[in-house]
Design a protein around this motif. Structure first.
Motif, PDB file in Angstrom:
ATOM      1  N   VAL A  96      16.704  63.163  64.346  1.00  0.00           N
ATOM      2  CA  VAL A  96      15.870  62.172  65.032  1.00  0.00           C
ATOM      3  C   VAL A  96      14.474  62.130  64.416  1.00  0.00           C
ATOM      4  N   LYS A  97      13.870  63.300  64.267  1.00  0.00           N
ATOM      5  CA  LYS A  97      12.503  63.356  63.742  1.00  0.00           C
ATOM      6  C   LYS A  97      12.422  62.816  62.318  1.00  0.00           C
ATOM      7  N   MET A  98      13.383  63.184  61.476  1.00  0.00           N
ATOM      8  CA  MET A  98      13.364  62.712  60.090  1.00  0.00           C
ATOM      9  C   MET A  98      13.582  61.205  60.035  1.00  0.00           C
ATOM     10  N   THR A  99      14.473  60.694  60.870  1.00  0.00           N
ATOM     11  CA  THR A  99      14.699  59.242  60.913  1.00  0.00           C
ATOM     12  C   THR A  99      13.426  58.511  61.305  1.00  0.00           C
ATOM     13  N   TYR A 100      12.761  59.000  62.366  1.00  0.00           N
ATOM     14  CA  TYR A 100      11.515  58.371  62.809  1.00  0.00           C
ATOM     15  C   TYR A 100      10.466  58.393  61.705  1.00  0.00           C
ATOM     16  N   ASP A 101      10.331  59.523  61.047  1.00  0.00           N
ATOM     17  CA  ASP A 101       9.326  59.640  59.972  1.00  0.00           C
ATOM     18  C   ASP A 101       9.591  58.616  58.865  1.00  0.00           C
ATOM     19  N   MET A 102      10.860  58.469  58.492  1.00  0.00           N
ATOM     20  CA  MET A 102      11.196  57.536  57.411  1.00  0.00           C
ATOM     21  C   MET A 102      10.968  56.087  57.834  1.00  0.00           C
ATOM     22  N   ILE A 103      11.377  55.733  59.053  1.00  0.00           N
ATOM     23  CA  ILE A 103      11.197  54.354  59.517  1.00  0.00           C
ATOM     24  C   ILE A 103       9.713  54.026  59.685  1.00  0.00           C
ATOM     25  N   ASN A 104       8.969  54.947  60.288  1.00  0.00           N
ATOM     26  CA  ASN A 104       7.530  54.707  60.470  1.00  0.00           C
ATOM     27  C   ASN A 104       6.821  54.520  59.133  1.00  0.00           C
ATOM     28  N   ALA A 105       7.234  55.306  58.118  1.00  0.00           N
ATOM     29  CA  ALA A 105       6.604  55.208  56.799  1.00  0.00           C
ATOM     30  C   ALA A 105       7.056  53.943  56.067  1.00  0.00           C
ATOM     31  N   THR A 106       8.360  53.651  56.134  1.00  0.00           N
ATOM     32  CA  THR A 106       8.911  52.500  55.400  1.00  0.00           C
ATOM     33  C   THR A 106       8.325  51.180  55.898  1.00  0.00           C
ATOM     34  N   PHE A 157      26.586  81.764  54.673  1.00  0.00           N
ATOM     35  CA  PHE A 157      25.412  80.910  54.522  1.00  0.00           C
ATOM     36  C   PHE A 157      25.856  79.481  54.242  1.00  0.00           C
ATOM     37  N   VAL A 158      25.370  78.552  55.056  1.00  0.00           N
ATOM     38  CA  VAL A 158      25.638  77.130  54.869  1.00  0.00           C
ATOM     39  C   VAL A 158      24.292  76.409  54.899  1.00  0.00           C
ATOM     40  N   ASP A 159      24.107  75.479  53.964  1.00  0.00           N
ATOM     41  CA  ASP A 159      22.855  74.718  53.899  1.00  0.00           C
ATOM     42  C   ASP A 159      22.703  73.865  55.157  1.00  0.00           C
ATOM     43  N   ALA A 160      21.731  74.204  56.001  1.00  0.00           N
ATOM     44  CA  ALA A 160      21.539  73.494  57.268  1.00  0.00           C
ATOM     45  C   ALA A 160      20.771  72.195  57.088  1.00  0.00           C
ATOM     46  N   ASP A 161      20.006  72.057  56.004  1.00  0.00           N
ATOM     47  CA  ASP A 161      19.181  70.864  55.810  1.00  0.00           C
ATOM     48  C   ASP A 161      19.971  69.678  55.253  1.00  0.00           C
ATOM     49  N   ARG A 162      21.033  69.975  54.524  1.00  0.00           N
ATOM     50  CA  ARG A 162      21.778  68.902  53.864  1.00  0.00           C
ATOM     51  C   ARG A 162      22.328  67.868  54.851  1.00  0.00           C
ATOM     52  N   PRO A 163      23.025  68.269  55.932  1.00  0.00           N
ATOM     53  CA  PRO A 163      23.507  67.247  56.878  1.00  0.00           C
ATOM     54  C   PRO A 163      22.379  66.525  57.599  1.00  0.00           C
ATOM     55  N   ILE A 164      21.241  67.196  57.793  1.00  0.00           N
ATOM     56  CA  ILE A 164      20.099  66.535  58.447  1.00  0.00           C
ATOM     57  C   ILE A 164      19.654  65.342  57.607  1.00  0.00           C
ATOM     58  N   LYS A 165      19.479  65.562  56.325  1.00  0.00           N
ATOM     59  CA  LYS A 165      19.058  64.478  55.427  1.00  0.00           C
ATOM     60  C   LYS A 165      20.123  63.392  55.330  1.00  0.00           C
ATOM     61  N   LYS A 166      21.385  63.821  55.285  1.00  0.00           N
ATOM     62  CA  LYS A 166      22.491  62.868  55.149  1.00  0.00           C
ATOM     63  C   LYS A 166      22.511  61.883  56.313  1.00  0.00           C
ATOM     64  N   TYR A 167      22.409  62.384  57.533  1.00  0.00           N
ATOM     65  CA  TYR A 167      22.544  61.497  58.693  1.00  0.00           C
ATOM     66  C   TYR A 167      21.248  60.770  59.025  1.00  0.00           C
ATOM     67  N   ALA A 168      20.112  61.351  58.684  1.00  0.00           N
ATOM     68  CA  ALA A 168      18.863  60.601  58.822  1.00  0.00           C
ATOM     69  C   ALA A 168      18.891  59.388  57.899  1.00  0.00           C
ATOM     70  N   ASN A 169      19.394  59.572  56.690  1.00  0.00           N
ATOM     71  CA  ASN A 169      19.532  58.440  55.761  1.00  0.00           C
ATOM     72  C   ASN A 169      20.548  57.420  56.273  1.00  0.00           C
ATOM     73  N   ALA A 170      21.616  57.906  56.912  1.00  0.00           N
ATOM     74  CA  ALA A 170      22.616  56.989  57.464  1.00  0.00           C
ATOM     75  C   ALA A 170      21.999  56.120  58.561  1.00  0.00           C
ATOM     76  N   PHE A 171      21.191  56.724  59.418  1.00  0.00           N
ATOM     77  CA  PHE A 171      20.515  55.947  60.459  1.00  0.00           C
ATOM     78  C   PHE A 171      19.533  54.947  59.856  1.00  0.00           C
ATOM     79  N   LEU A 172      18.864  55.349  58.782  1.00  0.00           N
ATOM     80  CA  LEU A 172      17.930  54.435  58.128  1.00  0.00           C
ATOM     81  C   LEU A 172      18.666  53.224  57.559  1.00  0.00           C
TER      82      LEU A 172
END
Length: 501
Positions: free
Chosen positions: A106-116, A289-304
């Motif tokens: 949610v936070k990453m999506t908001y940041d990208m939309i607000n900036a874009t 160990f699994v990369d926790a940031d990768r899905p965050i970026k993936k779905y924030a981009n999907a929402f964008l």
């Protein structure tokens, strides 16, 4: 979800009600939009077995992003796309883990939309739409809806030079504006345990959940430092995401407070064997160990991408939110079918369950419409023919219903169990056990009918309680007995267990 065939018999029917249902369309199983399915698969890797709540976090987020660009027509009324989701579930079964996945997206999506769109924001009520996350910790009026602070300002005078005076200045509360309002511990919100300090919370939540395409969603309050007849106005356009364990007084709150009916509720008292499986899964993952940031970026981009595509459509229709979405010819018939299904599901429940759950059906129809619209929006980027985008069809209704139905079933199932337990507890407290015992002691060998006065006298003898108390308790349990008169004297017969309950 859990394999139903491996579940113990006493829980099988309950779990069938919570499993994501599948319908048929052109020979294939009904699924949610592919981006939602993918999101749920990733979310349930960290929040085990929580498929339905995971899907609803997707739509809670999407509904907030879409509200400035979509106005849902319903005759002379208009609705927005927001989903307000309340998730009540056993502690330690994945609520926090799901938010650790959902919140950063949610936070990453908001940041990208607000900036874009910083140079071309959408304007609502004269204010640029800027999304942010409000994590509720402080529920005071000033924190939620704002306050009026006294500041020194130069004030123009009719006669003479400006004069410095103390002037009340409105400071916005955190509910003001757009974005998600997160209640991580909704049990402390003031909805369940009211006090004078929290008494306004229900009013605030009820108000902000009104449709945004009107004026009734704005929270108004006259504070002591406001000028007379000039209350502060909190323009809250937020979506609510709330989680909690299952409170003890939930039944009363659901029955008596309309705020619950305005939210999409999913409630699940997780069986112990599922809790054990969750713990085993946690143990198995220790040391990996699994990369926790990768899905965050993936779905924030999907929402964008979904937002960008909708923004393009919004601009093509001249910025008119009433024209963004079109309803197909088959939509209304499909919605009626789902209404009948919800109504039929609860018809055979006990009257007290029907009375409470039935009150949710009208609100759930509105939620079903919003989710149907959001399903059409989520699918749009994957439809190459732009003319076929943003048409809400019967298939979208069935997609939405696969989630709404689970929420409704979870509510009915929980109410059925909770009200039964409450009734049994009430019977114990008010002496139904004593009446059953006295009935067996006074019942003739060859007859089922007992003189009412004899029965009450026997209860009084056994319990040593006053006559008025015994009579008052009997009134509470009269429905457990059949009644008739022999001559002028009343007689009673204990009904068979479960009859007419």
């Amino acid at each position: 979800m859990v394999d139903i065939m491996e579940i113990e018999e006493e829980d099988r029917l309950y779990y069938e009600g919570l499993a994501v249902e599948e319908g048929k369309e052109d020979g294939d199983k009904m699924t949610l939009p592919s981006v939602v399915e993918d999101y749920v698969t990733s979310a349930t890797q960290v929040s085990k077995y929580n498929n339905v709540p995971a899907a609803l976090t997707f739509f809670t987020h999407l509904g907030q992003l879409c509200y400035p660009m979509v106005k849902i027509a319903r005759g002379r009324s208009r609705d927005d796309t927001r989903i307000h989701f309340l998730w009540m579930q056993t502690s330690g079964t994945g609520k926090s883990e799901l938010y650790n996945f959902y919140g950063p997206i949610v936070k990453m999506t908001y940041d990208m939309i607000n900036a874009t769109y910083a140079d071309s924001p959408i304007e609502v009520n004269g204010e640029n739409v800027v999304f942010d996350v409000f994590d509720v910790k402080d529920i005071t009026d000033s924190a939620l809806i704002g306050s009026v602070d006294k500041e020194d300002q130069l004030v123009e005078q009719e006669n003479g030079p400006p004069r410095r005076e103390k002037v009340g200045v409105y400071k916005e509360g955190a509910l003001h504006g757009s974005g998600v309002c997160v209640y991580d511990e909704f049990e402390y919100s003031g909805v369940f345990k009211q006090s004078q300090h929290k008494e306004n919370v229900i009013m605030y939540l009820n108000t902000l959940m009104n449709t945004l395409w009107g004026q009734n969603y704005k929270i108004s309050k006259q504070l002591k430092d406001c000028r007379p007849n000039e209350p502060i106005i909190c323009d809250s356009r937020r979506s609510v995401y709330a989680t909690t364990y299952i409170p003890k007084d939930l039944t009363k709150v659901i029955a008596e407070k309309g705020v619950m009916q305005r939210m999409l509720i999913f409630i699940w008292e997780v069986p112990q064997y599922i809790q054990d499986q969750i713990n085993e899964d946690m143990i198995d993952e220790v040391g990996t160990f699994v990369d926790a940031d990768r899905p965050i970026k993936k779905y924030a981009n999907a929402f964008l991408v979904i937002y960008d595509t909708l923004r393009k459509r919004f601009n093509e229709v001249g910025g008119d939110p009433e024209k963004t979405i079109v309803f197909g010819d088959d939509y209304n018939a499909a919605l009626k079918n789902e209404w009948r299904a919800m109504r039929n599901y609860v018809t055979n429940s006990r009257p007290e369950v029907f009375d409470i759950a039935g009150n949710f059906i009208t609100r759930l129809l509105g939620t079903l419409t919003r989710l149907s619209v959001l399903c059409a929006i989520a699918e749009a980027p994957g439809i190459s023919d732009e003319k076929k985008r943003y048409i809400v069809t019967s298939r979208n209704v069935r997609q939405a219903s696969s989630l709404v139905r689970q929420c409704y079933k979870s509510l009915v199932s929980w109410l059925d169990t909770a009200l039964k337990v409450r009734r049994q507890t009430l019977e114990a407290k008010t002496g139904m056990v004593d009446f059953r015992q006295a009935y067996q002691e006074t019942k003739p060998k060859n007859d089922e009918w007992v003189s009412k006065s004899v029965l009450l006298a026997q209860v009084r003898k056994n319990t040593n309680k006053g006559e008025s108390t015994i009579y008052r308790h009997f009134q509470r349990h009269e429905d457990k007995f059949e009644k008739k008169k022999i001559g002028t004297k009343p007689y009673v017969k204990l009904k068979e267990e479960g009859k007419d309950e």
